[in-house]
Design a protein around this motif. Sequence first.
Motif, PDB file in Angstrom:
ATOM      1  N   THR A   1      -4.909   6.003 -15.932  1.00 28.97           N
ATOM      2  CA  THR A   1      -4.806   5.805 -17.376  1.00 28.97           C
ATOM      3  C   THR A   1      -5.897   4.878 -17.899  1.00 28.97           C
ATOM      4  OG1 THR A   1      -2.432   6.060 -17.077  1.00 28.97           O
ATOM      5  CG2 THR A   1      -3.163   5.217 -19.199  1.00 28.97           C
ATOM      6  N   TRP A   2      -6.109   3.755 -17.198  1.00 31.85           N
ATOM      7  CA  TRP A   2      -7.083   2.780 -17.708  1.00 31.85           C
ATOM      8  C   TRP A   2      -8.489   2.980 -17.137  1.00 31.85           C
ATOM      9  CZ3 TRP A   2      -3.053  -1.539 -16.407  1.00 31.85           C
ATOM     10  CH2 TRP A   2      -2.017  -1.481 -17.344  1.00 31.85           C
ATOM     11  N   ARG A   3      -8.615   3.758 -16.075  1.00 33.53           N
ATOM     12  CA  ARG A   3      -9.920   4.121 -15.509  1.00 33.53           C
ATOM     13  C   ARG A   3     -10.761   2.903 -15.138  1.00 33.53           C
ATOM     14  NH1 ARG A   3      -8.800   7.861 -19.714  1.00 33.53           N
ATOM     15  NH2 ARG A   3      -9.916   6.641 -21.266  1.00 33.53           N
ATOM     16  N   LEU A   4     -10.112   1.887 -14.592  1.00 29.61           N
ATOM     17  CA  LEU A   4     -10.831   0.646 -14.272  1.00 29.61           C
ATOM     18  C   LEU A   4     -11.448   0.676 -12.877  1.00 29.61           C
ATOM     19  CD1 LEU A   4      -8.271  -1.892 -15.782  1.00 29.61           C
ATOM     20  CD2 LEU A   4     -10.503  -1.288 -16.696  1.00 29.61           C
ATOM     21  N   VAL A   5     -10.809   1.333 -11.954  1.00 29.87           N
ATOM     22  CA  VAL A   5     -11.319   1.412 -10.574  1.00 29.87           C
ATOM     23  C   VAL A   5     -11.081   2.833 -10.047  1.00 29.87           C
ATOM     24  CG1 VAL A   5     -10.943  -1.027  -9.974  1.00 29.87           C
ATOM     25  CG2 VAL A   5      -9.075   0.614  -9.706  1.00 29.87           C
ATOM     26  N   PRO A   6     -11.761   3.209  -8.950  1.00 33.67           N
ATOM     27  CA  PRO A   6     -11.488   4.541  -8.373  1.00 33.67           C
ATOM     28  C   PRO A   6     -10.045   4.612  -7.879  1.00 33.67           C
ATOM     29  CG  PRO A   6     -13.483   3.580  -7.437  1.00 33.67           C
ATOM     30  CD  PRO A   6     -12.830   2.501  -8.228  1.00 33.67           C
ATOM     31  N   ILE A   7      -9.472   5.776  -8.005  1.00 35.49           N
ATOM     32  CA  ILE A   7      -8.062   5.926  -7.623  1.00 35.49           C
ATOM     33  C   ILE A   7      -7.873   5.895  -6.108  1.00 35.49           C
ATOM     34  CG2 ILE A   7      -8.078   8.466  -7.650  1.00 35.49           C
ATOM     35  CD1 ILE A   7      -5.239   8.228  -8.938  1.00 35.49           C
ATOM     36  N   SER A   8      -8.857   6.347  -5.380  1.00 36.16           N
ATOM     37  CA  SER A   8      -8.782   6.296  -3.914  1.00 36.16           C
ATOM     38  C   SER A   8     -10.180   6.497  -3.362  1.00 36.16           C
ATOM     39  CB  SER A   8      -7.852   7.388  -3.367  1.00 36.16           C
ATOM     40  OG  SER A   8      -8.458   8.652  -3.516  1.00 36.16           O
ATOM     41  N   GLY A   9     -10.303   6.278  -2.064  1.00 40.38           N
ATOM     42  CA  GLY A   9     -11.588   6.503  -1.408  1.00 40.38           C
ATOM     43  C   GLY A   9     -12.056   5.266  -0.671  1.00 40.38           C
ATOM     44  N   PHE A  10     -13.191   5.411  -0.021  1.00 40.65           N
ATOM     45  CA  PHE A  10     -13.759   4.297   0.735  1.00 40.65           C
ATOM     46  C   PHE A  10     -15.232   4.616   0.946  1.00 40.65           C
ATOM     47  CE2 PHE A  10     -14.460   1.576   4.447  1.00 40.65           C
ATOM     48  CZ  PHE A  10     -13.798   0.432   4.031  1.00 40.65           C
ATOM     49  N   ASP A  11     -16.049   3.611   0.782  1.00 41.00           N
ATOM     50  CA  ASP A  11     -17.483   3.822   0.964  1.00 41.00           C
ATOM     51  C   ASP A  11     -18.019   2.659   1.784  1.00 41.00           C
ATOM     52  OD1 ASP A  11     -20.086   4.508   0.845  1.00 41.00           O
ATOM     53  OD2 ASP A  11     -20.387   3.996  -1.259  1.00 41.00           O
TER      54      ASP A  11
END
Lengths: 722, 325
Positions: free
Chosen positions: B173-183
């Motif tokens: 909803t707020w689009r502040l951080v990626p919802i999932s993943g890893f880099d």
Amino acid sequence: MKSQTRAACKAIALPLCVLALTACTEGPWNNPNPAVPEGKMTYQSVMSPAPPKHLDPVISYATDESLFLLQIYQPPLGYHFLKRPYELQPLALESLPDVVFLDAEGREIEEDEGNIAFTRYTLHIREDEHFQPHPAFAKNDKGDPLYIFNDAQEGEQYRTIPDFPRTDARPVRANDYAYQIKRLADPVNLSPMLGFMAQYIVGMPELSDQLGQVERNGWLNLDKYEMAGLEVVDDQTLNITIKERYPQFRYWLAMHFFAPIAPEVDRFYKNPGFAQRNLTLDWWPVGSGPFMMVKNDPNTEIVLERNPNFREDYYPTEGAPGDAELGLLDDAGKRLPFIDRAVYRLEKEVLPLWTKFLQGYYDRSGEVHANTKGFFDQAFVVGPNGLEAAPELADHGITVTEDVKPSLYYYGFNMRDPVVGGYTEEKRKLRKALQIAFDTEEYINIFYKGNGVAAQSPIPPGIPGNLPGKAGMNPQIYDWVDGGMRRKSIDYAKQLLVEAGYPNGRDARTGEPLKIYIDVQSQAISNTSMNWMDRMFARIGVQVEYRPADWNRTREKYLTGNTQIFSHGWLADYPDPENFLFLLYGPESPLICKCDGANNANYESEEYDEAFQAMRVLPPGEERDREIAKLVKPYQDDAVWLYAFTPKEIYLNNAWVHNTKRHGIDKGTLKYVRLDTTLRAEKQAEWNQPVTWPLYAGTFLIISMVLPGITAYRRRQNATAR
Amino acid sequence: MFAYIVRRLLYAIPILIGVNILTFTLFFVVNSPDDMAVSQLGAKYVTPEAINNWKEKNGYDKPLFINAGAKGAATFTDTIFFTKSIKLFALDFGRSESGRDITSDISIRMWPSLAVALPTFATGIWVNICVALMVVMFHATRLDRWTVFVFVGLMSISYLFYIIGGQYMVAKTWRLVPISGFDAQGQVWKFLILPVLVGVIAGIGAGARWYRTLFLEEANQDYVRTARAKGCSEMSVLFKHILPNALIPILTGVVVLIPTLFMGSLLIESFFGIPGLGSYMLDAIRSQDFAIVRSMVFIGSILYITGLILTDISYTWADPRVRLS
């Protein structure tokens, strides 16, 4: 007051730090995709929940793995991207294989002669087929392979394939295909196809036995071993001889089991110490297809890049009816592939996958698993006019692609069961009554959101032999009314039960209620579907008991015949009715073959088996169609399966993805995908503007909690003793 | 102390053998070697020869515990249990059933697990202790009662709710951080904010309530009254007197967890797409990969035993009266 200010500053600092850190990133804050190389058209997609376990084309046997293998390897044959029904076409060959029939003495004979002992397939390999650049092909000044090591220490600095500084390539030769077939025969490779193929390819069992006896110490050069059914005529020509007639063999030539493997590559990966670093053919495939693997981290992502040595290949200029209108021929005649790079990221849960797709970070909603149920609930809502796209999809320009895979889910009767099995008229009537009571259409509507096609025969849609309309209808369960199929009434089912000896669902002799037992795989059934089935069978007075078990126990039940009604599924290897009709072929019964046979219903019918044997070797044509009809009739008359349906999977595509048609069999379709990356960048920026007020609200909330606390603390500290 | 540690390490050997027997028995009660072979070879066209061939190549063609056909020590050593277990004690985990090097996989996957678990663990403890001390400071007030009510509420909510709710609000909803993943190569922190935040918030209810109880017990002691009587500030009383004296039970619950942080979290890693050891274990169970399951349980046991020893050692640091002998 000073400490209050300090605490307030701390409270503000946290969200500001988050803001500052996030603002340091390029583009939207929530972009989960790593930066892509400048100027490369990169396709962003997902791996299925289970990352690939095997990428060696003789070992791998899973669609999740085919997704990668068929972009990297070029088997001799492939499928036309657009045409339906599915059509085989040459892929690494100049033309479809030449087929010659031989008698027992090896003399060429005509197809209609009855004494066919062997069939020889001649493959003409294209001259412009080249392997991808790879260190296995690199040579030193003397012309010897550069990266051959004597011990593990010598090559220990190389951890991944991109670590090798020098690469080279060479043309694909007929021997590379022969080498791979010998790898298939090598028992050390544990190919799941060995047992099956050894029945057909001449000399394979013998070579397998021979190789099983060989003492191994490092690489075994299979070129030194002969296989009777393989003849490398020249660099471009390979003869494969199989026993008798098996027309379906050409379909196997379109699978990665028959992809070329260069002996140099096999030797390279047998370097000492390489296996301990996962430097194996099972991890780093080497092919001649449109893409090559440049990163394999199945824990996070697999990256493919355009193979610079890929031969000239062009987008098809013909398609199925309606394809032109859908824009699927807009790129006709253009050079393939369109994209430079494809990144497949591991995604295990539906919510992140769906969110990233909606945010524009994934180009498509899936590759081989549509997550149809999870997606469907989010993507579509029931509105006043029926099913409508969810509001969040409306302005995204998302397109929907349906994929009816040649597959079947079914519940079968064990024909050896004393209650529901058997071939007497009473038993047939009992099974038919149960079939009618199980309302497949309602089941599909409720549990698959209508995404499925109720099967009328063991042949699913899109496969020759599946007839549309009245001609294909199962007259035992349906009536043709007003130009459509209508399930027979429950009253008729009750009447059948009476005739079967179970009036009102009770055994006429003992008065005991009829109870049926359904073996289900624990993961594949929910309480709601069990409740639904209870309700369906209760309409005819039949009680149901479910026996959930995991796959291992279910398999045991198949092997021992200890089941009454069982659930099963089948995904075709190739688009031929034989690949479905053999599910009821007598010798495939686990109780007869004493193996993991496909005929779990233990159906035995001389009429069926004879027709199957005849159909199996016939070329497509009227005669074959007649034999197929002969096979469908006993299936319907004997009521072998309780119900069957073919699921329809739904995939969503963002507006910038083109040529998204799904191919039910061939997964090597990445080369046809085209992207509008400018539109993608615009939409990603537009859809992902961060909402920052929660950060400020959070800061305010923390301050409003901390400040009164500090005030109360100070008041308490300064209070006089009472 | 050295003798004590050596003795504890020797005690660990029968424990590890016991854990290994238990894991082995439980696994093979559910899966036979034939099941494993079919699982690896695929469900189609599998012939009995292929199953036997797979079992032979992977060492599953022997009896499970006792080889009646063998003589002498081979009765026990020429079995699946012995051949598969003995290498574990040399920390040779071998290859997974699908042929991949387990040691290599673990050494790669433990870093993402640590990247999430360590900040979650450290921040969680710090936040819980601070919140608990604050509540203790306002003990027997309305604030205290309401906070305990909130703690119980937070404890009662499923962990999944925090994960899905966090993903839905913060990332979707707020689009502040990626919802999932890893880099691993890029901006790792960007992917850690949400799982760490969720992990910390989800743990506040149980953690802070537990610490509050510990601190309250100390807060009523005479030395605390003396400290207050001397005129120490409340902060000084809380952090310099109460906290050090409440450390023993805190260390009992906390230090044992430190080594196991390597093992990661099944739920967090699965939902946030973290390629750590938690999801490694989960995938292995799903794919019936006994080699990985066995290795992970063995490592988990070693780490747990290490945690217990570290806990004992930490007592001597927290309380000088404690002596290990």
